[in-house]
Design a protein around this motif. Structure first.
Motif, PDB file in Angstrom:
ATOM      1  N   TYR A  60       0.839  -1.202   0.000  1.00 52.26           N
ATOM      2  CA  TYR A  60       0.000   0.000   0.000  1.00 52.26           C
ATOM      3  C   TYR A  60       0.872   1.249   0.000  1.00 52.26           C
ATOM      4  N   LEU A  61       1.907   1.255   0.805  1.00 57.55           N
ATOM      5  CA  LEU A  61       2.780   2.420   0.882  1.00 57.55           C
ATOM      6  C   LEU A  61       3.592   2.575  -0.405  1.00 57.55           C
ATOM      7  N   ARG A  62       4.016   1.458  -0.970  1.00 55.47           N
ATOM      8  CA  ARG A  62       4.767   1.519  -2.234  1.00 55.47           C
ATOM      9  C   ARG A  62       3.935   2.146  -3.342  1.00 55.47           C
ATOM     10  N   ILE A  63       2.666   1.771  -3.436  1.00 53.48           N
ATOM     11  CA  ILE A  63       1.831   2.289  -4.522  1.00 53.48           C
ATOM     12  C   ILE A  63       1.557   3.781  -4.344  1.00 53.48           C
ATOM     13  N   LEU A  64       1.611   4.260  -3.100  1.00 52.56           N
ATOM     14  CA  LEU A  64       1.415   5.695  -2.880  1.00 52.56           C
ATOM     15  C   LEU A  64       2.553   6.507  -3.487  1.00 52.56           C
ATOM     16  N   VAL A  65       3.769   6.008  -3.367  1.00 51.51           N
ATOM     17  CA  VAL A  65       4.919   6.770  -3.862  1.00 51.51           C
ATOM     18  C   VAL A  65       5.373   6.316  -5.249  1.00 51.51           C
ATOM     19  N   GLN A  66       4.947   5.145  -5.669  1.00 50.21           N
ATOM     20  CA  GLN A  66       5.285   4.629  -7.003  1.00 50.21           C
ATOM     21  C   GLN A  66       3.996   4.120  -7.655  1.00 50.21           C
ATOM     22  N   PRO A  67       3.166   5.035  -8.144  1.00 43.18           N
ATOM     23  CA  PRO A  67       1.846   4.644  -8.661  1.00 43.18           C
ATOM     24  C   PRO A  67       1.868   3.598  -9.773  1.00 43.18           C
ATOM     25  N   GLN A  68       2.963   3.465 -10.496  1.00 49.33           N
ATOM     26  CA  GLN A  68       3.012   2.513 -11.606  1.00 49.33           C
ATOM     27  C   GLN A  68       3.599   1.158 -11.203  1.00 49.33           C
ATOM     28  N   ARG A 104      -9.813   6.602  -5.915  1.00 53.77           N
ATOM     29  CA  ARG A 104     -10.158   7.812  -5.160  1.00 53.77           C
ATOM     30  C   ARG A 104      -9.424   7.824  -3.822  1.00 53.77           C
ATOM     31  N   ASP A 105      -9.414   6.672  -3.145  1.00 58.66           N
ATOM     32  CA  ASP A 105      -8.718   6.569  -1.863  1.00 58.66           C
ATOM     33  C   ASP A 105      -7.212   6.790  -2.040  1.00 58.66           C
ATOM     34  N   LEU A 106      -6.621   6.166  -3.067  1.00 59.92           N
ATOM     35  CA  LEU A 106      -5.187   6.346  -3.301  1.00 59.92           C
ATOM     36  C   LEU A 106      -4.840   7.818  -3.515  1.00 59.92           C
ATOM     37  N   THR A 107      -5.652   8.513  -4.273  1.00 64.76           N
ATOM     38  CA  THR A 107      -5.411   9.932  -4.534  1.00 64.76           C
ATOM     39  C   THR A 107      -5.460  10.734  -3.235  1.00 64.76           C
ATOM     40  N   ARG A 108      -6.444  10.451  -2.422  1.00 65.29           N
ATOM     41  CA  ARG A 108      -6.571  11.161  -1.152  1.00 65.29           C
ATOM     42  C   ARG A 108      -5.398  10.852  -0.232  1.00 65.29           C
ATOM     43  N   TRP A 109      -5.008   9.576  -0.145  1.00 72.49           N
ATOM     44  CA  TRP A 109      -3.886   9.193   0.718  1.00 72.49           C
ATOM     45  C   TRP A 109      -2.589   9.829   0.239  1.00 72.49           C
ATOM     46  N   LYS A 166     -15.950  -2.322 -11.261  1.00 71.46           N
ATOM     47  CA  LYS A 166     -15.722  -0.950 -11.716  1.00 71.46           C
ATOM     48  C   LYS A 166     -15.870   0.026 -10.550  1.00 71.46           C
ATOM     49  N   LEU A 167     -16.926  -0.147  -9.787  1.00 72.33           N
ATOM     50  CA  LEU A 167     -17.147   0.716  -8.624  1.00 72.33           C
ATOM     51  C   LEU A 167     -16.009   0.561  -7.617  1.00 72.33           C
ATOM     52  N   SER A 168     -15.573  -0.660  -7.401  1.00 72.83           N
ATOM     53  CA  SER A 168     -14.478  -0.911  -6.466  1.00 72.83           C
ATOM     54  C   SER A 168     -13.183  -0.256  -6.932  1.00 72.83           C
ATOM     55  N   LEU A 169     -12.890  -0.337  -8.215  1.00 70.50           N
ATOM     56  CA  LEU A 169     -11.692   0.311  -8.753  1.00 70.50           C
ATOM     57  C   LEU A 169     -11.782   1.830  -8.611  1.00 70.50           C
ATOM     58  N   GLN A 170     -12.955   2.388  -8.891  1.00 68.09           N
ATOM     59  CA  GLN A 170     -13.130   3.836  -8.760  1.00 68.09           C
ATOM     60  C   GLN A 170     -12.896   4.276  -7.311  1.00 68.09           C
ATOM     61  N   THR A 171     -13.454   3.541  -6.379  1.00 66.72           N
ATOM     62  CA  THR A 171     -13.273   3.851  -4.957  1.00 66.72           C
ATOM     63  C   THR A 171     -11.816   3.697  -4.554  1.00 66.72           C
ATOM     64  N   PHE A 172     -11.180   2.639  -5.019  1.00 70.97           N
ATOM     65  CA  PHE A 172      -9.781   2.368  -4.723  1.00 70.97           C
ATOM     66  C   PHE A 172      -8.888   3.522  -5.193  1.00 70.97           C
TER      67      PHE A 172
END
Length: 117
Positions: A3-11, A72-77, A64-70
């Protein structure tokens, strides 16, 4: 850590794959296979594949809804990283993603005296 890795390395495709349905959020094997195949064909990360496929009919319904929520959360975090101590961001991510609750449930299911190793 993923989770922390994806925050700083989105790809980071490996981090994406490890967390996309942990804890379970309704993204099944069929959706994951679609993401894998599209990422491979287009030579892009799993994250980018998911973003692109959300705008098509390839991913539908709960996935699709789950990915959108996911996302959105990543962007906020990610936005918290510049204003919030990183340890606090980690706590927020673990709590809001449902990971903390998943650990607590798992711990309750293991009979006392049984080793986790």
């Amino acid at each position: 850590m993923a989770y922390l890795r994806i925050l700083v390395q989105p790809q980071d495709s490996l981090a994406f794959e490890r967390i996309i349905n942990t804890p379970r959020r309704g993204i099944g094997n069929t959706t994951l296979q679609t993401l894998h195949q599209y990422a491979r064909i287009e030579q892009i990360s799993m994250t980018e594949a998911a973003h692109r496929l959300m705008d098509t009919d390839e991913v539908k319904g709960k996935a699709k809804l789950s990915l959108q929520t996911f996302f959105r959360d990543l962007t906020r975090w990610r936005s918290l990283l510049s204003t919030t101590p990183h340890g606090e961001v980690a706590r927020i991510v673990l709590d809001e993603s449902g990971y903390t609750a998943m650990w607590q449930q798992e711990k309750r299911r293991i009979p006392q005296g049984v080793s986790r190793t």
